[in-house]
Design a protein around this motif. Sequence first.
Motif, PDB file in Angstrom:
ATOM      1  N   VAL A  46      -4.556  19.414 -13.082  1.00 40.85           N
ATOM      2  CA  VAL A  46      -4.956  18.100 -12.587  1.00 40.85           C
ATOM      3  C   VAL A  46      -3.778  17.507 -11.825  1.00 40.85           C
ATOM      4  N   GLU A  64      -2.648  14.202  -9.386  1.00 42.30           N
ATOM      5  CA  GLU A  64      -3.082  12.859  -9.002  1.00 42.30           C
ATOM      6  C   GLU A  64      -1.982  12.159  -8.223  1.00 42.30           C
ATOM      7  N   VAL A  89      -5.933   9.484  -5.590  1.00 45.01           N
ATOM      8  CA  VAL A  89      -6.747  10.692  -5.404  1.00 45.01           C
ATOM      9  C   VAL A  89      -6.419  11.695  -6.506  1.00 45.01           C
ATOM     10  N   ALA A  90      -7.444  12.372  -6.989  1.00 42.63           N
ATOM     11  CA  ALA A  90      -7.249  13.446  -7.964  1.00 42.63           C
ATOM     12  C   ALA A  90      -7.783  14.749  -7.385  1.00 42.63           C
ATOM     13  N   TRP A 101     -12.458  16.543  -6.361  1.00 41.24           N
ATOM     14  CA  TRP A 101     -11.552  16.102  -5.306  1.00 41.24           C
ATOM     15  C   TRP A 101     -12.059  14.739  -4.884  1.00 41.24           C
ATOM     16  N   SER A 112      -9.227   9.003  -8.477  1.00 37.46           N
ATOM     17  CA  SER A 112      -8.484   9.349  -9.684  1.00 37.46           C
ATOM     18  C   SER A 112      -9.410   9.359 -10.891  1.00 37.46           C
ATOM     19  N   CYS A 113      -9.273  10.376 -11.729  1.00 37.58           N
ATOM     20  CA  CYS A 113     -10.148  10.489 -12.899  1.00 37.58           C
ATOM     21  C   CYS A 113      -9.403  10.225 -14.202  1.00 37.58           C
ATOM     22  N   SER A 135      -1.081  18.659 -16.138  1.00 37.81           N
ATOM     23  CA  SER A 135      -1.257  17.480 -15.290  1.00 37.81           C
ATOM     24  C   SER A 135       0.045  17.169 -14.578  1.00 37.81           C
ATOM     25  N   GLY A 168      -1.942  11.223  -1.205  1.00 33.17           N
ATOM     26  CA  GLY A 168      -3.276  11.663  -1.611  1.00 33.17           C
ATOM     27  C   GLY A 168      -3.922  12.655  -0.660  1.00 33.17           C
TER      28      GLY A 168
END
Length: 200
Positions: free
Chosen positions: A21, A23, A27-28, A44, A47-48, A136, A165
């Motif tokens: 992951v 970020e 944007v993730a 894509w 952000s999650c 991450s 991003g």
Amino acid sequence: MSSLTPDGGAASIGTVDLGIVLEAGGVALVLDIRDGGLPVVVHWGASCGPLDAAAFEALAVAGVFPDAGSEVDAVVPVSMLPELSRGWSGTPGVSGSRDGAHWSPRFRVTGLAIDGAPVVDAAGAAPASGGRRILSSGPASVRVVAQDDEAELTLALDIELTGSGAIRTRAAVRNVGDDVYGLDSLMPMLPVPLDADEAL
């Protein structure tokens, strides 16, 4: 991004089963590397937030199109370099042959690095809490090294999420065989929503 060579820059590892992951800039980019296959983009976009193994798996499953019963018996995850050898029926990410042979390579991930640091435990056991191993990071560059022993090809795939991003990707293939491999095209791919009307 550093220079791109298909034989270096990542630790040599066993069968990879890992989630990544990245970020930055709201944007993730979420990558799924499963059973030694090439990375699949499972998210894509916005952000999650932090993902544990269960949330990662739910996100990966949510992005799988249902089996329509017309092409293959199982749903084929589409990697960043889609492979005909894994059941993909669209345009392949790597197209070429050895005078008509080895026209459908099947790459196996053999090395992985994030920002140049080899990920040596990507093939290790799952964390004690259970589930898949998830790495991450903020903005970073991921290098995936893969090979197809039968086709005698090696591959380097770089995926970078910049601080703003933006995503950059590139790939290189090397012929490690004795005869000529004619590379027709090498096209890393990213998923784009059906409603997208502009791509840069």
